[in-house]
Design a protein around this motif. Structure first.
Motif, PDB file in Angstrom:
ATOM      1  N   GLN A 145      -7.573 -88.486 -88.687  1.00  0.00           N
ATOM      2  CA  GLN A 145      -8.597 -88.854 -87.704  1.00  0.00           C
ATOM      3  C   GLN A 145      -8.951 -87.667 -86.799  1.00  0.00           C
ATOM      4  O   GLN A 145      -9.021 -87.788 -85.574  1.00  0.00           O
ATOM      5  CB  GLN A 145      -8.115 -90.048 -86.872  1.00  0.00           C
ATOM      6  CG  GLN A 145      -7.940 -91.325 -87.693  1.00  0.00           C
ATOM      7  CD  GLN A 145      -7.284 -92.438 -86.920  1.00  0.00           C
ATOM      8  OE1 GLN A 145      -6.067 -92.447 -86.755  1.00  0.00           O
ATOM      9  NE2 GLN A 145      -8.074 -93.401 -86.445  1.00  0.00           N
ATOM     10  N   VAL A 146      -9.246 -86.556 -87.409  1.00  0.00           N
ATOM     11  CA  VAL A 146      -9.431 -85.307 -86.671  1.00  0.00           C
ATOM     12  C   VAL A 146     -10.597 -85.362 -85.685  1.00  0.00           C
ATOM     13  O   VAL A 146     -10.613 -84.625 -84.693  1.00  0.00           O
ATOM     14  CB  VAL A 146      -9.638 -84.125 -87.646  1.00  0.00           C
ATOM     15  CG1 VAL A 146      -8.364 -83.840 -88.404  1.00  0.00           C
ATOM     16  CG2 VAL A 146     -10.789 -84.412 -88.619  1.00  0.00           C
ATOM     17  N   SER A 147     -11.593 -86.208 -85.933  1.00  0.00           N
ATOM     18  CA  SER A 147     -12.779 -86.252 -85.061  1.00  0.00           C
ATOM     19  C   SER A 147     -12.691 -87.339 -84.009  1.00  0.00           C
ATOM     20  O   SER A 147     -13.669 -87.614 -83.315  1.00  0.00           O
ATOM     21  CB  SER A 147     -14.038 -86.466 -85.916  1.00  0.00           C
ATOM     22  OG  SER A 147     -14.202 -85.436 -86.852  1.00  0.00           O
ATOM     23  N   PHE A 148     -11.522 -87.946 -83.866  1.00  0.00           N
ATOM     24  CA  PHE A 148     -11.392 -89.116 -82.995  1.00  0.00           C
ATOM     25  C   PHE A 148     -11.246 -88.694 -81.539  1.00  0.00           C
ATOM     26  O   PHE A 148     -10.205 -88.845 -80.913  1.00  0.00           O
ATOM     27  CB  PHE A 148     -10.177 -89.926 -83.432  1.00  0.00           C
ATOM     28  CG  PHE A 148     -10.125 -91.310 -82.846  1.00  0.00           C
ATOM     29  CD1 PHE A 148     -11.139 -92.221 -83.094  1.00  0.00           C
ATOM     30  CD2 PHE A 148      -9.065 -91.712 -82.062  1.00  0.00           C
ATOM     31  CE1 PHE A 148     -11.090 -93.505 -82.557  1.00  0.00           C
ATOM     32  CE2 PHE A 148      -8.999 -92.988 -81.521  1.00  0.00           C
ATOM     33  CZ  PHE A 148     -10.019 -93.882 -81.772  1.00  0.00           C
ATOM     34  N   ASP A 149     -12.310 -88.130 -80.965  1.00  0.00           N
ATOM     35  CA  ASP A 149     -12.238 -87.692 -79.570  1.00  0.00           C
ATOM     36  C   ASP A 149     -13.569 -87.767 -78.841  1.00  0.00           C
ATOM     37  O   ASP A 149     -13.655 -87.403 -77.668  1.00  0.00           O
ATOM     38  CB  ASP A 149     -11.701 -86.262 -79.490  1.00  0.00           C
ATOM     39  CG  ASP A 149     -12.534 -85.270 -80.287  1.00  0.00           C
ATOM     40  OD1 ASP A 149     -13.596 -85.672 -80.787  1.00  0.00           O
ATOM     41  OD2 ASP A 149     -12.108 -84.110 -80.413  1.00  0.00           O
ATOM     42  N   SER A 150     -14.608 -88.257 -79.497  1.00  0.00           N
ATOM     43  CA  SER A 150     -15.930 -88.288 -78.873  1.00  0.00           C
ATOM     44  C   SER A 150     -16.443 -89.720 -78.775  1.00  0.00           C
ATOM     45  O   SER A 150     -16.567 -90.404 -79.797  1.00  0.00           O
ATOM     46  CB  SER A 150     -16.918 -87.456 -79.696  1.00  0.00           C
ATOM     47  OG  SER A 150     -18.240 -87.690 -79.251  1.00  0.00           O
ATOM     48  N   PRO A 151     -16.770 -90.193 -77.561  1.00  0.00           N
ATOM     49  CA  PRO A 151     -17.309 -91.546 -77.429  1.00  0.00           C
ATOM     50  C   PRO A 151     -18.559 -91.785 -78.269  1.00  0.00           C
ATOM     51  O   PRO A 151     -18.776 -92.886 -78.766  1.00  0.00           O
ATOM     52  CB  PRO A 151     -17.615 -91.648 -75.928  1.00  0.00           C
ATOM     53  CG  PRO A 151     -16.674 -90.686 -75.296  1.00  0.00           C
ATOM     54  CD  PRO A 151     -16.556 -89.542 -76.268  1.00  0.00           C
ATOM     55  N   ASP A 152     -19.370 -90.756 -78.440  1.00  0.00           N
ATOM     56  CA  ASP A 152     -20.576 -90.918 -79.252  1.00  0.00           C
ATOM     57  C   ASP A 152     -20.212 -91.261 -80.690  1.00  0.00           C
ATOM     58  O   ASP A 152     -20.917 -92.030 -81.359  1.00  0.00           O
ATOM     59  CB  ASP A 152     -21.412 -89.641 -79.220  1.00  0.00           C
ATOM     60  CG  ASP A 152     -22.035 -89.391 -77.853  1.00  0.00           C
ATOM     61  OD1 ASP A 152     -22.178 -90.366 -77.093  1.00  0.00           O
ATOM     62  OD2 ASP A 152     -22.367 -88.232 -77.550  1.00  0.00           O
ATOM     63  N   ASP A 153     -19.125 -90.686 -81.183  1.00  0.00           N
ATOM     64  CA  ASP A 153     -18.705 -90.950 -82.555  1.00  0.00           C
ATOM     65  C   ASP A 153     -18.191 -92.372 -82.721  1.00  0.00           C
ATOM     66  O   ASP A 153     -18.321 -92.964 -83.787  1.00  0.00           O
ATOM     67  CB  ASP A 153     -17.617 -89.956 -82.978  1.00  0.00           C
ATOM     68  CG  ASP A 153     -18.157 -88.543 -83.122  1.00  0.00           C
ATOM     69  OD1 ASP A 153     -19.370 -88.401 -83.367  1.00  0.00           O
ATOM     70  OD2 ASP A 153     -17.373 -87.589 -82.983  1.00  0.00           O
ATOM     71  N   TYR A 154     -17.593 -92.953 -81.672  1.00  0.00           N
ATOM     72  CA  TYR A 154     -17.120 -94.328 -81.766  1.00  0.00           C
ATOM     73  C   TYR A 154     -18.279 -95.297 -81.971  1.00  0.00           C
ATOM     74  O   TYR A 154     -18.127 -96.347 -82.563  1.00  0.00           O
ATOM     75  CB  TYR A 154     -16.392 -94.758 -80.481  1.00  0.00           C
ATOM     76  CG  TYR A 154     -15.289 -93.854 -80.008  1.00  0.00           C
ATOM     77  CD1 TYR A 154     -14.622 -92.991 -80.868  1.00  0.00           C
ATOM     78  CD2 TYR A 154     -14.897 -93.871 -78.673  1.00  0.00           C
ATOM     79  CE1 TYR A 154     -13.610 -92.163 -80.422  1.00  0.00           C
ATOM     80  CE2 TYR A 154     -13.875 -93.049 -78.208  1.00  0.00           C
ATOM     81  CZ  TYR A 154     -13.246 -92.196 -79.086  1.00  0.00           C
ATOM     82  OH  TYR A 154     -12.238 -91.380 -78.625  1.00  0.00           O
ATOM     83  N   GLU A 155     -19.435 -94.911 -81.448  1.00  0.00           N
ATOM     84  CA  GLU A 155     -20.591 -95.808 -81.467  1.00  0.00           C
ATOM     85  C   GLU A 155     -21.360 -95.756 -82.782  1.00  0.00           C
ATOM     86  O   GLU A 155     -21.998 -96.732 -83.167  1.00  0.00           O
ATOM     87  CB  GLU A 155     -21.531 -95.458 -80.316  1.00  0.00           C
ATOM     88  CG  GLU A 155     -20.913 -95.620 -78.938  1.00  0.00           C
ATOM     89  CD  GLU A 155     -21.860 -95.209 -77.829  1.00  0.00           C
ATOM     90  OE1 GLU A 155     -23.026 -94.868 -78.140  1.00  0.00           O
ATOM     91  OE2 GLU A 155     -21.451 -95.213 -76.658  1.00  0.00           O
ATOM     92  N   GLN A 156     -21.339 -94.639 -83.450  1.00  0.00           N
ATOM     93  CA  GLN A 156     -22.129 -94.467 -84.665  1.00  0.00           C
ATOM     94  C   GLN A 156     -21.546 -95.300 -85.799  1.00  0.00           C
ATOM     95  O   GLN A 156     -20.429 -95.041 -86.244  1.00  0.00           O
ATOM     96  CB  GLN A 156     -22.156 -92.993 -85.074  1.00  0.00           C
ATOM     97  CG  GLN A 156     -23.028 -92.685 -86.278  1.00  0.00           C
ATOM     98  CD  GLN A 156     -24.498 -92.994 -86.018  1.00  0.00           C
ATOM     99  OE1 GLN A 156     -24.997 -92.777 -84.928  1.00  0.00           O
ATOM    100  NE2 GLN A 156     -25.179 -93.494 -87.030  1.00  0.00           N
TER     101      GLN A 156
END
Length: 220
Positions: A66-77
């Protein structure tokens, strides 16, 4: 009087719409299962391509930690556009917790719109299809616009069961841990080695929202 009662009426409407979306999804699942039972051929297996790609997605998440699990914008997409695969709307599953009289549709992507209508799968966490080395994080408001949603989540106790019914199967999980964390402590909701999990996430304390209340559940 109308102004004072409006928030309550609005909450009832939101709850009712969420319930209707959940019931519609379940009725469509039942209809597909009936088709499979009367014509059990490969062609009647629902959305096989979507299922295969989702399994691969979960495996990749675990492999890449889960290397990209740090951006709120990514949680939404949303991780998948369900309409591209032939589903009629954006509901992917139904979450049920009988202990707190909860039945909510689950949408992919924790957007403001999805959270206003039900529970949402947080992108970059495992999709709610089960499997070893998965942890599906499902977020929802507490008392959004006077609607219940996850308002009563603190009444869940160790050992209580929750259910996730997606377009292919019904998965049963048991509450194994309850925790209060800071909003930035994402390490608490990552995939756990060898586990098949669903994690429920909401704001805490109720109406103050400075922390997060987390319910960890394991597959049984």
């Amino acid at each position: 009087l109308s102004l004072l009662m409006y928030p309550i009426w609005n909450g009832l409407i939101v709850d009712r719409q969420a319930g209707q979306a959940a019931e519609l999804f379940l009725s469509e699942v039942d209809a597909r299962e009936e088709t499979q039972s009367t014509d059990p051929t490969e062609e009647t297996i629902p959305y096989q391509q979507l299922w295969d790609e989702m399994c691969a997605y979960n495996e990749t998440l675990y492999a890449e930690k889960q290397v990209s699990f740090d951006s709120p914008d990514d949680y939404e997409q949303p991780s998948f556009n369900l309409l591209d695969y032939g589903l009629e709307d954006e509901v992917f599953a139904v979450l049920t917790a009988r202990k707190i009289n909860l039945e909510m549709p689950v949408y992919l992507g924790a957007t403001d719109t999805h959270l206003a209508h039900g529970a949402s799968h947080m992108s970059l966490t495992s999709l709610p299809i089960g499997g070893e080395n998965t942890n599906c994080v499902i977020a929802a408001h507490r008392g959004y616009s006077k609607a219940a949603m996850f308002r009563d989540i603190e009444n869940l106790e160790i050992g209580d069961k929750i259910y996730i019914e997606n377009f292919r199967e019904k998965l049963t999980y048991k509450v194994v841990q309850l925790r209060i964390i800071s909003p930035s402590d994402i390490s608490q909701i990552l995939i756990r080695e060898g586990k098949d999990m669903v994690t429920l996430l909401t704001c805490h304390p109720y109406r103050k929202n400075s922390q997060r209340y987390v319910v960890f559940c394991e597959r049984i």
